[in-house]
Design an enzyme around this catalytic site. Sequence first.
Site: not given
Ligand code: BG6
Length: 497
Positions: A185-186, A248
């Site tokens: 989960d980044h 997230h």
């Molecule tokens: C991803 C989603 O997990 O997170 C995307 O699938 C979203 O739809 C993205 O745009 C957002 O990540 P960040 O790091 O740009 O906030």
Amino acid sequence: MPPSTDEPFTLVIFGASGDLTRRKLVPALWSLYAGRTLPEPFTIIGSARSEVGPDEFRLRMRDAVREFARTQPPSANVWDRFAASLSYVPGDPADPALYTRLEHTLKDVEGARPGPANRLFYFATPPSLYDTIVANLGASGLANPRGGWTRIIVEKPFGHDYASARALNSQLASALREDQIYRIDHYLGKETVQNLLVLRFANEIFEPLWNRSHVAEVQITVAEALGVETRGAYYEEAGALRDMMQNHLLQLLCLIAMEPPVTFDAAPVHDEKNKVMHAIRPLDARKIDEIALRGQYGPGFAGGKPVPGYRQEKGVAPDSRTETYAALRLTVDNWRWAGVPFYLRTGKRLAKRVSEIAIRFHRTPHMIFHRAPSGVEPNELVIRIQPDEGMALTVAAKTPGPDLKLGPVGLHFRYGEVFGAEPPEAYERLLLDAVHGDSTLYARADWVEKAWSLLGPVLDTWAQASAPPPHLYEAGSWGPAEADAFIARDGGAWRQP
Ligand code: BG6
């Protein structure tokens, strides 16, 4: 287990011709290498159906690094050394012959260097291929090298509801132990998200205030300015609840709400986060309107330019009911948080890209400055996840002058100003953790299942044909007007980030 640093490893990326590899994975690996934090020796083997040679793959990755990496190639020499560790094995992940070819390549690589055969497999493919890859990794023996570790990293979505998440977890468990499975989960790898844990658990002053006696409400906002871009077909099946909320935003909530883990290690952190999930009051299917709200962007403006509505995007049905905005009101029923509402909202094509957590404290119990003409805003702690990573604490101060006027002032910490550098990309941290065998910032199987089961009643209600469609909002706005009424029911208002 202590981190296994400075051991050789090989990373095999399935789906190496895709966007994730180009935009995130190889740029992150390059930045780690350039910053001398990637354990060596290492080999990165890309694999995908496209029949490209290793040289072509290296060239493509060089372009990807130029376009997307935080750290640019300082010199041809350093890049050449990195590129020498990149190779490519073409093939169909459903074809057992691919795994035989991979085995030969892995044996060659591992035989040419001392140390154990450590293998990390990254699933950067569509999730429909996960079970095929896992089955083939198990059947080919690739997952069981002698004298080394094997780990896999799996990208979301981990299923699309509770039942499919359970099925996926049991497929993964048929070939690997839970401690070998890293569900990424980044958001957990973002520097400010980790900073939130440091703020809470390495400072004495916040913890005594971190509870229902002092906190009036928590708002978590993850707003995006972009629309669905090229991912219309995927997004039609997902929507904001599955795409962002299930993972997230609920992860952020857990980090805010959890009790102090005994140590910052995988098991204690996962256990504490799971306790929060168990304490969240189950969502009552008969009262979904009070707990959840969905919206969908119509035409509007982004960056001053007109942009189409969601239903006009490529791959989207003209009568789509998929939500591009979702808001939830959650309650954590435990001693620490009883009665404190947690408002979560996320959406695409909102007024700006900003992710933040706002902790709003109670008003002072008694106002002694009764001659102050205006009241005092309650204290607020805002943790800015992106952009402008940092935090701000709002306190009341006397404004200069003979009158006793009070006004809010912000005490700010800006990451870039203090450390003079852009924070590393989330994927850098998370890839390195997987190599070191540290799954603290990854999602555990039971957490993922619990998150799906929590959201089940909302997903089911919204899927019904009789459910009212999502509220429309103009692209470039702060979401549907009904979202304001949704929070106003409790007497509150969304914060303007
Ligand atoms: C991803 C989603 O997990 O997170 C995307 O699938 C979203 O739809 C993205 O745009 C957002 O990540 P960040 O790091 O740009 O906030």
